[in-house]
Design a protein around this motif. Structure first.
Motif, PDB file in Angstrom:
ATOM      1  N   ARG A 117     -20.778  -5.843  10.944  1.00 12.22           N
ATOM      2  CA  ARG A 117     -20.286  -4.472  11.137  1.00 12.22           C
ATOM      3  C   ARG A 117     -18.990  -4.201  10.386  1.00 12.22           C
ATOM      4  O   ARG A 117     -18.423  -3.118  10.506  1.00 12.22           O
ATOM      5  CB  ARG A 117     -20.071  -4.203  12.623  1.00 12.22           C
ATOM      6  N   ARG A 118     -18.524  -5.166   9.639  1.00  9.92           N
ATOM      7  CA  ARG A 118     -17.274  -4.960   8.914  1.00  9.92           C
ATOM      8  C   ARG A 118     -17.465  -3.950   7.784  1.00  9.92           C
ATOM      9  O   ARG A 118     -18.544  -3.838   7.213  1.00  9.92           O
ATOM     10  CB  ARG A 118     -16.764  -6.283   8.345  1.00  9.92           C
ATOM     11  N   PRO A 119     -16.396  -3.213   7.454  1.00  9.10           N
ATOM     12  CA  PRO A 119     -16.498  -2.248   6.355  1.00  9.10           C
ATOM     13  C   PRO A 119     -16.673  -2.963   5.028  1.00  9.10           C
ATOM     14  O   PRO A 119     -16.429  -4.163   4.895  1.00  9.10           O
ATOM     15  CB  PRO A 119     -15.150  -1.513   6.414  1.00  9.10           C
ATOM     16  N   GLU A 120     -17.094  -2.191   4.032  1.00 12.19           N
ATOM     17  CA  GLU A 120     -17.273  -2.764   2.708  1.00 12.19           C
ATOM     18  C   GLU A 120     -15.949  -3.123   2.062  1.00 12.19           C
ATOM     19  O   GLU A 120     -15.880  -4.030   1.240  1.00 12.19           O
ATOM     20  CB  GLU A 120     -18.018  -1.769   1.810  1.00 12.19           C
ATOM     21  N   ARG A 121     -14.913  -2.395   2.415  1.00 16.26           N
ATOM     22  CA  ARG A 121     -13.614  -2.639   1.804  1.00 16.26           C
ATOM     23  C   ARG A 121     -12.505  -2.235   2.774  1.00 16.26           C
ATOM     24  O   ARG A 121     -12.715  -1.427   3.675  1.00 16.26           O
ATOM     25  CB  ARG A 121     -13.478  -1.880   0.483  1.00 16.26           C
ATOM     26  N   LEU A 122     -11.328  -2.832   2.554  1.00 14.76           N
ATOM     27  CA  LEU A 122     -10.146  -2.506   3.346  1.00 14.76           C
ATOM     28  C   LEU A 122      -9.066  -2.045   2.383  1.00 14.76           C
ATOM     29  O   LEU A 122      -8.647  -2.792   1.495  1.00 14.76           O
ATOM     30  CB  LEU A 122      -9.667  -3.724   4.142  1.00 14.76           C
ATOM     31  N   VAL A 123      -8.642  -0.792   2.543  1.00 16.40           N
ATOM     32  CA  VAL A 123      -7.669  -0.190   1.637  1.00 16.40           C
ATOM     33  C   VAL A 123      -6.372   0.038   2.404  1.00 16.40           C
ATOM     34  O   VAL A 123      -6.357   0.693   3.451  1.00 16.40           O
ATOM     35  CB  VAL A 123      -8.189   1.144   1.057  1.00 16.40           C
ATOM     36  N   LEU A 124      -5.282  -0.494   1.877  1.00 12.17           N
ATOM     37  CA  LEU A 124      -3.965  -0.427   2.509  1.00 12.17           C
ATOM     38  C   LEU A 124      -3.119   0.594   1.762  1.00 12.17           C
ATOM     39  O   LEU A 124      -2.867   0.447   0.563  1.00 12.17           O
ATOM     40  CB  LEU A 124      -3.297  -1.798   2.471  1.00 12.17           C
ATOM     41  N   LEU A 125      -2.698   1.642   2.453  1.00 15.84           N
ATOM     42  CA  LEU A 125      -1.951   2.733   1.824  1.00 15.84           C
ATOM     43  C   LEU A 125      -0.455   2.538   2.074  1.00 15.84           C
ATOM     44  O   LEU A 125       0.058   2.896   3.127  1.00 15.84           O
ATOM     45  CB  LEU A 125      -2.428   4.077   2.376  1.00 15.84           C
ATOM     46  N   ASP A 126       0.220   1.951   1.113  1.00 13.96           N
ATOM     47  CA  ASP A 126       1.659   1.670   1.183  1.00 13.96           C
ATOM     48  C   ASP A 126       2.022   1.007   2.513  1.00 13.96           C
ATOM     49  O   ASP A 126       3.012   1.361   3.160  1.00 13.96           O
ATOM     50  CB  ASP A 126       2.479   2.939   0.973  1.00 13.96           C
ATOM     51  N   SER A 127       1.219   0.047   2.890  1.00 15.18           N
ATOM     52  CA  SER A 127       1.382  -0.670   4.150  1.00 15.18           C
ATOM     53  C   SER A 127       2.096  -1.997   3.901  1.00 15.18           C
ATOM     54  O   SER A 127       1.788  -2.703   2.933  1.00 15.18           O
ATOM     55  CB  SER A 127       0.003  -0.929   4.773  1.00 15.18           C
ATOM     56  N   ILE A 128       3.044  -2.330   4.771  1.00 17.71           N
ATOM     57  CA  ILE A 128       3.794  -3.575   4.651  1.00 17.71           C
ATOM     58  C   ILE A 128       3.092  -4.650   5.470  1.00 17.71           C
ATOM     59  O   ILE A 128       2.729  -4.437   6.633  1.00 17.71           O
ATOM     60  CB  ILE A 128       5.242  -3.386   5.137  1.00 17.71           C
ATOM     61  N   ALA A 129       2.887  -5.811   4.866  1.00 21.17           N
ATOM     62  CA  ALA A 129       2.141  -6.895   5.511  1.00 21.17           C
ATOM     63  C   ALA A 129       2.883  -7.418   6.749  1.00 21.17           C
ATOM     64  O   ALA A 129       4.111  -7.513   6.747  1.00 21.17           O
ATOM     65  CB  ALA A 129       1.910  -8.032   4.524  1.00 21.17           C
ATOM     66  N   PRO A 130       2.131  -7.802   7.780  1.00 23.71           N
ATOM     67  CA  PRO A 130       2.741  -8.365   8.996  1.00 23.71           C
ATOM     68  C   PRO A 130       2.998  -9.863   8.855  1.00 23.71           C
ATOM     69  O   PRO A 130       2.604 -10.666   9.708  1.00 23.71           O
ATOM     70  CB  PRO A 130       1.695  -8.059  10.064  1.00 23.71           C
ATOM     71  N   THR A 131       3.623 -10.250   7.764  1.00 26.49           N
ATOM     72  CA  THR A 131       3.916 -11.656   7.496  1.00 26.49           C
ATOM     73  C   THR A 131       5.357 -11.963   7.871  1.00 26.49           C
ATOM     74  O   THR A 131       6.196 -11.059   7.999  1.00 26.49           O
ATOM     75  CB  THR A 131       3.686 -11.981   6.012  1.00 26.49           C
TER      76      THR A 131
END
Length: 285
Positions: A117-131
């Motif tokens: 059920r996962r999407p085909e792609r994951l697009v991050l819009l100027d998102s800062i990684a939770p690292t």
């Protein structure tokens, strides 16, 4: 005083319904700007494609924290489950995207979904990684930085870019920096000339509490690497201009593609010259 929330406010807000068998883009939206900011993007998608906003502003445990000191009685994982519960069955492919803190939630959603059920792609819009590299204590968010972001936010909210002279906020605290923002926002037409400073201070405090809420939700969160390729769309004037990948590389074992988009962190969602870029990447990333 804030008006009472409509208890029936939907989390999933379809702005354009996909034709049967066509793609639906889901965008996780953490607030600050109204969900209607995506109307132009929905119109820019190819004919037959749909767009639904997953609005965290309709989740009280999240939204109310920006009004009560920035401490949310929830977790990233719980919010991801809440957003997934709001999704309707989709007849066709889908793309999942997340703007700003919404990208953290979008990644958590992919882990909560079964592989089929996962999407085909994951697009991050100027998102800062939770690292760990981007997890900072609250006091690391210096007033000059926050005031600059606040000016950017005011300009986007009123569709009147607020331009500060280079170094205008350097060394300033909130008390002596906010009048600088007020003068610039008034000159730009983003605020009325008679806007009272105490009123602007309340708006600023709420804005900062929203940032602190996201910072505090991210701090204990330990994300697993993404189970699918990541596409990062970085604004020309990003909140973190110095890092091309905004920290996502360690979470992208299946690949990370970075694209640049016109505008700043807020206006990238609505500028006419950015909508075509975003629509193309959301459809063909």
């Amino acid at each position: 005083m804030r008006p009472p929330r409509d208890a029936a406010s939907p989390v999933a807000r379809p702005l354009r319904t996909a034709a049967p068998g066509r793609r639906t883009v889901y965008v996780v939206h953490p607030g600050a700007l109204a969900p209607q900011v995506y109307v132009g993007l929905a119109r820019a998608l190819p004919d037959g494609e749909g767009l639904t906003v997953l609005d965290l502003g309709a989740v009280p445990d999240y939204a109310d924290a920006a009004l009560t000191g920035g401490r949310a009685a929830t977790t990233v994982e719980a919010l991801a489950e809440r957003l997934l519960a709001a999704l309707e069955p989709v007849d066709g492919p889908c793309t999942l995207a997340g703007w700003s803190f919404g990208g953290v939630l979008a990644l958590a959603m992919t882990h909560a979904l079964p592989a089929g059920r996962r999407p085909e792609r994951l697009v991050l819009l100027d998102s800062i990684a939770p690292t760990d590299a981007y997890k900072q204590p609250d006091d690391a968010l210096e007033p000059a930085l926050l005031l600059d972001w606040f000016a950017m936010y005011l300009g986007a909210k009123r569709d009147r870019p607020v331009r500060l002279d280079p170094g205008a906020l350097e060394g300033r605290g909130v008390d002596d920096g906010l009048p600088v923002v007020l003068d610039a926002a008034t000159a730009a037409g983003a605020l009325l000339p008679d806007t009272p400073l105490p009123g602007l201070r309340k708006l600023y405090d709420t804005y900062v509490d929203g940032l602190l809420r996201n910072n505090r939700l991210t701090a204990p969160h330990r994300p697993a690497p993404a189970p699918l390729p990541l596409v990062l769309v970085k604004a020309e004037r990003s909140l973190v201009p110095g890092d091309e990948t905004l920290g996502w590389q360690p979470l992208a074992p299946h690949g990370l593609t970075v694209h640049l988009c016109p505008g700043d962190h807020y206006t990238m969602l609505s500028r006419p010259d950015s909508l075509g870029v975003l629509a193309e990447l959301l459809y063909n990333a």
